[in-house]
Design a protein around this motif. Structure first.
Motif, PDB file in Angstrom:
ATOM      1  N   LEU A 403       1.374 -27.222 -14.457  1.00  0.00           N
ATOM      2  CA  LEU A 403       0.367 -26.616 -13.588  1.00  0.00           C
ATOM      3  C   LEU A 403      -0.692 -25.962 -14.465  1.00  0.00           C
ATOM      4  CD1 LEU A 403       2.613 -24.863 -10.916  1.00  0.00           C
ATOM      5  CD2 LEU A 403       1.402 -27.034 -10.701  1.00  0.00           C
ATOM      6  N   VAL A 404      -1.946 -26.295 -14.217  1.00  0.00           N
ATOM      7  CA  VAL A 404      -3.051 -25.735 -14.993  1.00  0.00           C
ATOM      8  C   VAL A 404      -4.048 -25.122 -14.018  1.00  0.00           C
ATOM      9  CG1 VAL A 404      -4.846 -26.190 -16.693  1.00  0.00           C
ATOM     10  CG2 VAL A 404      -2.726 -27.528 -16.738  1.00  0.00           C
ATOM     11  N   ALA A 405      -4.101 -23.786 -13.995  1.00  0.00           N
ATOM     12  CA  ALA A 405      -5.049 -23.077 -13.132  1.00  0.00           C
ATOM     13  C   ALA A 405      -6.353 -22.900 -13.893  1.00  0.00           C
ATOM     14  CB  ALA A 405      -4.488 -21.721 -12.717  1.00  0.00           C
ATOM     15  N   VAL A 406      -7.469 -23.327 -13.309  1.00  0.00           N
ATOM     16  CA  VAL A 406      -8.780 -23.222 -13.926  1.00  0.00           C
ATOM     17  C   VAL A 406      -9.764 -22.688 -12.894  1.00  0.00           C
ATOM     18  CG1 VAL A 406      -8.367 -25.097 -15.563  1.00  0.00           C
ATOM     19  CG2 VAL A 406      -9.413 -25.606 -13.349  1.00  0.00           C
ATOM     20  N   THR A 407     -10.907 -22.187 -13.374  1.00  0.00           N
ATOM     21  CA  THR A 407     -11.997 -21.795 -12.494  1.00  0.00           C
ATOM     22  C   THR A 407     -13.122 -22.810 -12.633  1.00  0.00           C
ATOM     23  OG1 THR A 407     -12.952 -20.381 -14.215  1.00  0.00           O
ATOM     24  CG2 THR A 407     -11.433 -19.345 -12.655  1.00  0.00           C
ATOM     25  N   GLY A 408     -13.946 -22.907 -11.603  1.00  0.00           N
ATOM     26  CA  GLY A 408     -15.044 -23.862 -11.645  1.00  0.00           C
ATOM     27  C   GLY A 408     -14.571 -25.277 -11.393  1.00  0.00           C
ATOM     28  N   SER A 409     -15.432 -26.228 -11.666  1.00  0.00           N
ATOM     29  CA  SER A 409     -15.102 -27.631 -11.380  1.00  0.00           C
ATOM     30  C   SER A 409     -15.407 -28.530 -12.572  1.00  0.00           C
ATOM     31  CB  SER A 409     -15.885 -28.106 -10.150  1.00  0.00           C
ATOM     32  OG  SER A 409     -17.276 -27.906 -10.332  1.00  0.00           O
TER      33      SER A 409
END
Length: 862
Positions: A403-409
């Motif tokens: 699982l990799v939580a990131v912000t933006g796109s």
């Protein structure tokens, strides 16, 4: 403790904005708190704010021999309180006695309980003894060479072991503490730091990121001796940059390594090695020692960080021994009676000992994921994403997925993960979030990421939330709507000032937040979204009233007075001069931020344009249709906002737009002044001194030969009212407020031709100086906010509206106010529609990176 404090005598111990507390005085206050807690040894929970009352209460509980449990303000501590059932709750120095005696069996050595939830989210307390505290404080004081002349600012929370270690090490040696709860993005933080001669600053990695973004390198801090960094690994390149900056400016950088289980510190990197060995945690602190125990599981790809030819025993799990190792953990009241159950600390970090005796952490045992037969170092994946400009948190979901939580796109995220791990794309799940979840101490909330990963993909961002999370979502939505920003730019660590908020949007934002929070905390415009939500959760709604900031109330009252006087409803003059002071007050709060000089000037230019632009547009409209509106027309000097400078001074509309003209030219002058690098640096170092200097210059002009001549009261010569508001915002303590009040009184003496006008203006500006907010009925607060927000357009249009109603003066005033509010709403909707259209065209990766950078501008509390 008390004997040590009294031995230091009158030496400064605690320095707060309005006073300096000596050690002897502090000892008396601590002893008084200890007496109030009583002689029976009990478990005392304390709401740990960064203020003098909390510090006195905490020290009083320690001096009384009690076991102390600090709680993070605003955080949900219900489970901790229910599970451990403290005997006393201490908020400041006043105890809330839950029971007369105690229900606990407390081990004689137990002194302090600090919360550490780790990656599981389960509340767990670290049990620390007095020996743990004193030996760690002494070791820190030794390698930092803390002496009586040192003064550290409380840049970290008291409930966090790192923040407490700053307190312990400085009070242990008789040094001073500059106590503040402000963040490093707040200019008042630096005002207090410089005024009290701060010599050191502690920060977590994100603190240093923000220091880079907010112009720290441009600050002249002559007494600064060192910075310390802990609370997680900082990127080597940033370590190098700060080490070099320190070498250029005459201060040092200490990179440190520690854990709550070791009271605070276990290792430090000597500052002379920071630039050459930025990846190292250094050597053990005095009195401590490391060893490396063999481990079976290591990352399959260490990225060149491990030397395969290294000798046996140079790589392994890092184990620490020292007198600062905790007694053990506590998961319930029964554990409080236990003695030492731990004698060495297995850190869980995989480290390497280099030939020069320095240690380097290269991975973590519980951050290794076994996926598709590969052992993946999750920290390394996060570092690879960070190097690509993509903030992320990585966890193993326990079911074969990363699982990799990131912000933006950013579309590169998945590729970076697969290339750095060797995993197939089917083994990676990206969680695109509005903000990365973090614990109260600023560390990644791994438990929250796993919980989000367990939800269906479509529900992750819009997952049902309750309590503080609901408030966070509502605040973020309000910010996005009022500031007309994409929601993904408003993270939990964003603030009003950090997002570019100004005096034009401040009123609308304060009204929205008042409805959400019921009562706005002081300085809310510099607080993060998370901190605002926490402040709402930490109190219950009291009464049926609402809080209105004094500056907002004055804007509304002043514009009503202006319109009423012009329409002839009643002749209470002076509202425009109050508005000038409010403009100066908001200029100091919203434009004199910690951002770099060029960004400051850019924001000020935009604010000026949003005042001048609508004025010019309105004048142009009236010039075109002037024949229809009779004598209420304007000329070219009005259009260019130069009528007060170029005339004609006998025009029938000569005084109509004087306030806007004067304000625009004052802002242009202030921007020009601050564009000078030396002035910018001076203002950052001495914000009140600069404001006071401008005020003195204004008063000198006011008492000069032209200061009270014909028309001077309504010209640029009245800029001293703006300077009064500027100084009022910079006056953060009693002596400075008294000085500004004296300047107000002196300036008003004989200034107006009417005593009543001078009295009205004086009362209004005095409220700006002394009263941060006012309480009023909720319905009235909404109306006040609407009028205040529309004050510019009310001022512009009322000249053409009120004559239409003849002698019906009450209707004339009401119609002018409603017309201004309607214009404000129309312009707001036009701007929103324009931004939405522009937002639809901005989808490039560069724009998203810029948005992420902007979102993370404000301080994330350590």
């Amino acid at each position: 403790m008390l004997e040590r404090f009294r031995a230091y005598g009158s030496r400064p111990a605690v320095l707060v904005p309005d006073r300096v507390v000596g050690y002897a005085e502090l000892a008396d206050a601590v002893a008084a708190t200890a007496d109030r807690l009583g002689p029976v040894r009990r478990l005392v929970a304390i709401t740990a704010r960064n203020d003098l009352a909390t510090l006195t209460g905490y020290l009083g509980a320690l001096a009384g021999g009690h076991a102390v449990l600090p709680l993070t303000p605003g955080a949900d501590s219900t489970e901790l309180l229910d599970r451990h059932a403290p005997d006393v709750l201490l908020d400041g120095t006043e105890p809330d006695q839950r029971r007369a005696g105690t229900r606990h069996r407390l081990h004689p050595e137990l002194t302090l309980l600090l919360s550490t939830s780790g990656s599981t989210g389960a509340p767990k307390l670290v049990r620390l003894s007095a020996t743990n505290l004193t030996t760690n404080a002494a070791a820190i004081a030794e390698y930092l060479a803390i002496g009586p002349d040192d003064r550290a600012i409380t840049s970290l929370p008291f409930a966090y072991c790192y923040g407490l270690s700053v307190v312990h090490s400085h009070l242990f040696t008789g040094a001073g503490l500059i106590v503040t709860d402000r963040s490093v993005t707040d200019e008042q933080f630096w005002t207090q730091f410089e005024r009290h001669g701060g010599t050191s600053l502690a920060g977590v990695p994100y603190t240093f990121e923000l220091l880079e973004r907010t112009g720290f390198a441009e600050r002249a801090l002559p007494r600064l001796r060192y910075l310390t960094q802990a609370g997680g690994r900082m990127e080597p390149q940033r370590v190098r940059r700060f080490a070099q900056l320190g070498a250029d400016r005459g201060w040092q950088l200490f990179v440190m390594y520690g854990a709550t289980e070791a009271t605070a510190r276990m290792a430090y990197l000597p500052p002379e090695l920071a630039a050459r060995r930025p990846e190292s945690i250094g050597r053990p602190i005095p009195g401590g020692e490391f060893r490396l125990d063999p481990v079976d599981e290591q990352p399959d790809d260490t990225g060149g960080r491990d030397d395969p030819s290294a000798e046996a025993g140079t790589v392994g799990e890092l184990v620490y021994r020292g007198p600062n190792v905790m007694l053990g953990y506590a998961t319930g009241p029964a554990d409080l009676a236990a003695g030492a159950t731990v004698h060495e600390l297995r850190t869980g970090d995989i480290a390497r000992r280099d030939p020069d005796g320095l240690y380097q952490v290269i991975g973590r045992r519980n951050r290794l994921a076994k996926l598709f037969g590969l052992r993946i170092d999750l920290q390394r994946v996060e570092s690879a994403l960070a190097a690509a400009g993509i903030p992320a948190i990585c966890v193993d979901d326990g079911a074969g997925m990363l699982l990799v939580a990131v912000t933006g796109s950013d579309s590169r995220a998945e590729r970076v993960v697969t290339e750095s791990t060797g995993l197939p794309a089917t083994a990676v799940r990206l969680l695109r979030l509005d903000a990365l979840p973090r614990l109260p101490n600023g560390k990644p909330d791994l438990h929250r990421v796993r919980a989000l990963g367990a939800q269906p993909a479509a529900d992750v961002v819009a997952a049902p939330v309750t309590g503080a999370a609901t408030t966070v979502a509502a605040i973020r939505t309000a910010y996005a709507e009022v500031l007309q920003l994409p929601l993904d730019r408003v993270g939990e660590q964003a603030s009003f000032v950090g997002l570019g908020g100004d005096s034009l949007t401040y009123v609308a934002m304060s009204v929205r937040l008042e409805r959400l929070l019921h009562r706005l905390p002081g300085g809310w415009h510099t607080m993060t979204v998370a901190e605002l939500a926490a402040s709402a959760q930490s109190r219950t709604r009291r009464g049926i009233g609402a809080t209105v900031e004094t500056s907002v109330a004055l804007r509304a009252a002043a514009i009503v007075l202006v319109v009423s006087a012009h329409a002839g409803l009643f002749q209470w003059w002076g509202g425009a001069h109050v508005l000038l002071a409010v403009a100066g007050y908001n200029f100091a709060r919203f434009r004199l931020t910690g951002r770099p000089r060029t960004q400051r000037i850019g924001q000020l230019a935009r604010t000026t344009a949003w005042i001048a632009g609508p004025t010019i547009a309105w004048v142009a409209v009236i010039m075109v249709v002037g024949g229809v509106l009779g004598e209420h027309y304007y000329g070219w000097s009005n259009l260019l906002l130069t009528q007060k400078l170029l005339g004609p001074h006998d025009s029938p509309t000569a005084g109509h737009l004087w306030f806007v003209e004067v304000l625009v030219w004052i802002l242009i002058g202030a921007g020009t002044l601050l564009a000078i690098p030396a002035v910018d640096r001076w203002q950052r170092r001495r914000p009140f001194a600069v404001a006071a200097t401008v005020l003195l210059a204004g008063l000198a002009v006011r008492f000069g030969p032209f200061g009270t001549g014909p028309g001077a009261t309504y010209s640029l010569l009245a800029f001293w009212f703006f300077a009064l508001g500027w100084a009022a915002a910079a006056a953060t303590d009693l002596p400075r407020r008294l000085l500004v009040t004296a300047g107000l009184v002196v300036g008003l003496l004989g200034y107006f031709d009417s005593v009543g006008r001078g009295l009205l203006v004086g009362i209004g500006i005095a409220g700006l100086i002394w009263l941060p907010n006012l309480r009023c009925p909720a319905l009235l607060a909404t109306s006040v906010g609407a009028v205040a927000e529309a004050s510019l357009f009310v001022y512009l249009v009322h000249w053409q509206v009120y004559p239409l109603f003849g002698d019906h003066r009450g209707f004339a005033v009401a119609a002018s106010l409603l017309a201004g509010v309607a214009c404000t709403r129309a312009v707001t909707e036009i701007r929103r529609a324009a931004r939405q259209r522009a937002g639809g065209r901005r989808n490039s990766p560069a724009t998203h990176t810029e948005q992420i950078s902007e979102q993370s501008y404000t301080i994330e509390r350590a």
